[in-house]
Design a protein around this motif. Structure first.
Motif, PDB file in Angstrom:
ATOM      1  N   ARG A  57      -4.279   4.451  -0.117  1.00 17.14           N
ATOM      2  CA  ARG A  57      -5.432   4.728  -0.972  1.00 17.14           C
ATOM      3  C   ARG A  57      -5.250   6.048  -1.713  1.00 17.14           C
ATOM      4  NH1 ARG A  57     -11.174   4.765   1.877  1.00 17.14           N
ATOM      5  NH2 ARG A  57     -10.378   2.708   2.476  1.00 17.14           N
ATOM      6  N   ILE A  58      -4.701   7.060  -0.995  1.00 24.43           N
ATOM      7  CA  ILE A  58      -4.495   8.364  -1.639  1.00 24.43           C
ATOM      8  C   ILE A  58      -3.396   8.286  -2.688  1.00 24.43           C
ATOM      9  CG2 ILE A  58      -3.812  10.749  -1.217  1.00 24.43           C
ATOM     10  CD1 ILE A  58      -5.048  10.504   1.548  1.00 24.43           C
ATOM     11  N   ALA A  59      -2.286   7.584  -2.383  1.00 26.03           N
ATOM     12  CA  ALA A  59      -1.151   7.530  -3.294  1.00 26.03           C
ATOM     13  C   ALA A  59      -1.474   6.773  -4.568  1.00 26.03           C
ATOM     14  CB  ALA A  59       0.043   6.882  -2.593  1.00 26.03           C
ATOM     15  N   THR A  60      -2.347   5.795  -4.503  1.00 24.55           N
ATOM     16  CA  THR A  60      -2.676   4.985  -5.682  1.00 24.55           C
ATOM     17  C   THR A  60      -3.962   5.434  -6.366  1.00 24.55           C
ATOM     18  OG1 THR A  60      -3.809   3.382  -4.228  1.00 24.55           O
ATOM     19  CG2 THR A  60      -1.487   2.978  -4.721  1.00 24.55           C
ATOM     20  N   TRP A  61      -4.526   6.594  -5.956  1.00 28.13           N
ATOM     21  CA  TRP A  61      -5.778   7.059  -6.541  1.00 28.13           C
ATOM     22  C   TRP A  61      -5.531   7.602  -7.944  1.00 28.13           C
ATOM     23  CZ3 TRP A  61     -10.659   6.423  -5.234  1.00 28.13           C
ATOM     24  CH2 TRP A  61     -11.632   7.220  -5.841  1.00 28.13           C
ATOM     25  N   ALA A  73       3.747   5.096  -4.825  1.00 27.32           N
ATOM     26  CA  ALA A  73       3.116   3.870  -5.294  1.00 27.32           C
ATOM     27  C   ALA A  73       4.143   2.753  -5.445  1.00 27.32           C
ATOM     28  CB  ALA A  73       2.394   4.132  -6.615  1.00 27.32           C
ATOM     29  N   THR A  74       5.327   3.107  -5.976  1.00 27.19           N
ATOM     30  CA  THR A  74       6.381   2.092  -6.099  1.00 27.19           C
ATOM     31  C   THR A  74       6.856   1.627  -4.733  1.00 27.19           C
ATOM     32  OG1 THR A  74       7.099   3.163  -8.156  1.00 27.19           O
ATOM     33  CG2 THR A  74       8.629   1.611  -7.116  1.00 27.19           C
ATOM     34  N   VAL A 132       7.051  -2.333  -3.263  1.00 28.98           N
ATOM     35  CA  VAL A 132       8.270  -3.070  -2.908  1.00 28.98           C
ATOM     36  C   VAL A 132       8.586  -2.980  -1.423  1.00 28.98           C
ATOM     37  CG1 VAL A 132       9.223  -2.656  -5.201  1.00 28.98           C
ATOM     38  CG2 VAL A 132       9.760  -1.070  -3.352  1.00 28.98           C
ATOM     39  N   ARG A 133       7.647  -2.503  -0.591  1.00 27.92           N
ATOM     40  CA  ARG A 133       7.972  -2.275   0.816  1.00 27.92           C
ATOM     41  C   ARG A 133       8.275  -3.577   1.553  1.00 27.92           C
ATOM     42  NH1 ARG A 133       1.897  -0.565   2.757  1.00 27.92           N
ATOM     43  NH2 ARG A 133       0.919  -2.613   2.453  1.00 27.92           N
TER      44      ARG A 133
END
Length: 500
Positions: free
Chosen positions: A215-219, A329-330, A334-335
Motif C-alpha cells: 500500500r505504501i509503495a503504490t501510494w 511497485a514493479t 512481477v513477484r
C-alpha cells in the motif's frame, strides 16, 4: 464446502499441489524430517544442500541410479519457486548466503499424510472433557453477572471439597492405563499442532507486513493522506487478532513458574510406564524457541515498517525515493512471475582487495632424513585397563541445567550453574560444560578473569581447577541455522588443576 470452493483450493493451495507432485514422497519425507520433526526454523543453503545430497545418494543407491537425477540445488530451486511455495528462500542480516524455511503448506501436507496411518488406540473421553471445559470458559468467562459467576465458583468449590473428603477417607481415584494413554495421546496431538501453528502465525505476520508495504509503495497521494490511511501503523501487526492471541500465549510461556510447572509435569508423565513418546520431553523448549523466533519476526517487521515511514526518508533525496518506489511497485507486479530463461549470479557483493605486500615471502621446505636402521619390535609394559575406563558425559542434562538458569535472567556464569548443580563426574564433566553447544544460548569466554571450580574425586580428595570465566547468554535474537555452532570451546589445556 461448495464445488467451486474446492476447485479454487485445488488450483491455489500449495499443500494440495505438494500431495499431487510426482516426487511427493521425497519432498514430504525430507522436508518433514528436517523442518517438522527436528523443529528447524532456519537453515543455510549449503547446510540444506548437504542434507539433501545425502538423502538423494541413499535413495538412488537403494532404488536405482537415475531415480532422482537432478542436483540438490535444482530441487531446492524448484521447491522454493513462487508457483511451488514449499520452501521460503530469503537472506538474513549480515549474510550473503540464502537461507530456507518450510512454508505452512508443508506442515499441513505432512500432518494430513500422518493422519492417514492406522491408529491402534483412539481416545474419546479426554476430548469430551476438553469440550466441556472450553464451553464453560466461553459461557462463564463472557458473563458479567456476579451471581452467575459466584454460582459457578461455588459449584467448582463443592466438587473440590467432595474430592478432598474422599481422599481423606482413603478413597483415591486413579486413572487406569487406557485413560492415561487417552490423555497423553491428546497432549501429544495438541503439542505438535501448536508447534506447527507457529510457522503459520509467522507467515501471516509477514503477509500483513507485505500488504502494508504494498500500500505504501503504490501510494500516489500526499504523505499526509498516506499517514491518515495507515495511522497507527506501528501496531498494525501486533494489534491484529492473531497478534494479540500470540502475545498472550507468549507471555504465559515466559512465566518462569508456569514453565517450571510444565517441565515437571511433562517429565513425571514421561516416567509412567504406559507413556513412551520421548520426543515430547522437551516440547515446551521447542515452543519457547519457535515463539521467540515468531516474536523476533514481529519486532523486526514493526521496526522496518517504522523506518519505512520515517520523515527523513521522505525529505532526503526525493529522486532516489521515487526510483525506489518505482522499483518496488514493479517488483510487486512481477513477484509471481517466474523467468526460467534468465539466470544471473553475483560472485561477491563487494570487491576483494589483495595488496602485494600481503603475500608471504618464499620459505623453502625443510627436508628431513629418516633413519629406519636398528628398529626392533617393542613390548608394552603398561596397564591398558585405563583405556577402557573412560567416562562419557551426556551433555543433554547439562544443557537443560543452563536453560533452566537462563529462564529468569539474560545471562549466567558457569559458577552460577554449578552452584545449583555441582559437579559429580569431576574434570570430564567440567570439560563438557566448556564445550556445550545449543541453539538457545551462546557461550562466551572472559579471559580477563578466572573462576575456581571445586569437586571431590572418587578417593574423597578435594580437587580445584582454575578456568576462564564462562558466561552463557540467552540467544533470543539468533538467526543462525541449526547446523551452525556457537562460540568455539577452548581446549582442555585452558584448565589449570590445583590440589589443596
Amino acid at each position: 464446502m461448495q464445488f467451486d470452493e474446492i476447485v479454487a483450493v485445488r488450483r491455489t493451495s500449495a499443500a494440495w499441489r505438494l500431495l499431487r507432485a510426482d516426487n511427493a514422497p521425497l519432498v514430504l519425507s525430507f522436508l518433514g524430517r528436517v523442518f517438522v520433526d527436528d523443529n528447524v526454523r532456519e537453515i543455510s543453503e549449503s547446510g540444506l544442500i548437504s542434507l539433501l545430497d545425502d538423502e538423494l545418494h541413499s535413495l538412488n543407491k537403494r532404488l536405482g541410479d537415475g531415480t532422482y537425477p537432478r542436483t540438490p540445488k535444482g530441487y531446492l530451486d524448484e521447491w522454493s519457486a513462487p508457483d511451488t511455495g514449499w520452501l521460503r528462500k530469503y537472506y538474513v542480516v549480515e549474510s550473503d548466503e540464502p537461507h530456507y524455511d518450510a512454508t505452512p503448506a508443508v506442515e499441513r501436507a505432512v500432518a494430513w499424510v500422518r493422519s492417514l496411518a492406522d491408529r491402534e488406540f483412539i481416545g474419546t473421553e479426554s476430548r469430551l472433557n476438553t469440550v466441556f471445559d472450553l464451553l464453560r470458559q466461553i459461557v462463564y468467562g463472557a458473563n458479567a453477572d456476579p451471581d452467575v459467576r459466584l454460582a459457578e465458583l461455588r459449584r467448582r468449590r463443592a466438587e473440590i471439597d467432595a474430592e478432598i473428603e474422599a481422599v481423606e477417607r482413603g478413597e483415591v481415584s486413579v486413572l487406569d492405563a487406557s485413560r492415561r494413554r487417552d490423555r497423553y495421546q491428546q497432549f501429544g496431538e495438541v503439542s505438535r499442532a501448536l508447534l506447527s501453528d507457529f510457522r503459520e502465525v509467522e507467515a501471516n505476520f509477514r503477509t500483513l507486513d507485505r500488504q502494508m508495504r504494498e500500500r505504501i509503495a503504490t501510494w500516489r497521494g500526499t504523505k499526509g493522506e498516506l499517514l491518515d490511511e495507515i495511522v497507527g501503523s506501528r501496531t498494525t501487526i501486533t494489534d491484529s487478532d492473531q497478534g494479540r492471541s500470540f502475545q498472550a500465549f507468549y507471555d504465559l510461556l515466559l512465566s518462569a513458574d508456569r514453565l517450571d510447572e510444565l517441565d515437571q509435569l511433562v517429565r513425571e508423565a514421561q516416567s509412567i510406564d504406559t507413556v513412551t513418546d520421548a520426543r515430547l520431553t522437551n516440547i515446551h523448549h521447542d515452543w519457547l524457541d519457535a515463539g521467540t523466533r515468531a516474536q523476533t519476526t514481529v519486532r523486526r517487521l514493526s521496526e522496518q515498517l517504522r523506518r519505512f515511514l520515517d520523515d527523513q526518508a521522505w525529505l532526503e533525496n526525493r529522486r532516489v525515493m521515487d526510483l525506489l518506489r518505482s522499483i518496488e511497485a514493479t517488483a510487486y507486479t512481477v513477484r509471481d512471475q517466474r523467468i526460467d530463461d534468465f539466470t544471473h549470479e553475483i560472485d561477491s557483493p563487494s570487491p576483494g582487495v589483495h595488496l602485494p605486500m600481503e603475500r608471504p615471502l618464499f620459505r623453502p621446505t625443510a627436508s628431513l632424513e629418516v633413519d629406519s636402521d636398528g628398529i626392533e619390535d617393542g613390548e608394552s609394559d603398561g596397564d591398558a585397563d585405563a583405556l577402557f575406563e573412560q567416562i562419557h558425559i551426556d551433555p543433554a542434562p547439562l544443557i537443560d541445567g543452563v536453560r533452566r538458569a537462563l529462564r529468569r535472567t539474560t545471562q549466567v556464569t558457569l559458577a552460577d550453574v554449578l552452584a545449583v548443580t555441582p559437579l559429580t563426574q569431576g574434570l570430564a564433566e567440567l570439560i563438557t560444560y566448556l564445550s556445550l553447544t545449543d541453539d538457545s544460548f551462546t557461550k562466551i569466554f572472559d579471559d580477563t578473569s578466572t573462576e575456581s571450580v571445586t569437586w571431590t574425586d572418587d578417593d574423597g580428595d578435594a580437587r580445584t581447577a582454575r578456568v576462564p570465566r564462562v558466561i552463557y547468554t540467552h540467544n533470543r535474537s539468533s538467526n543462525d541455522s541449526p547446523s551452525s555452532s556457537s562460540t568455539s570451546p577452548r581446549s582442555s589445556s585452558a584448565v589449570e588443576m590445583e590440589t589443596p
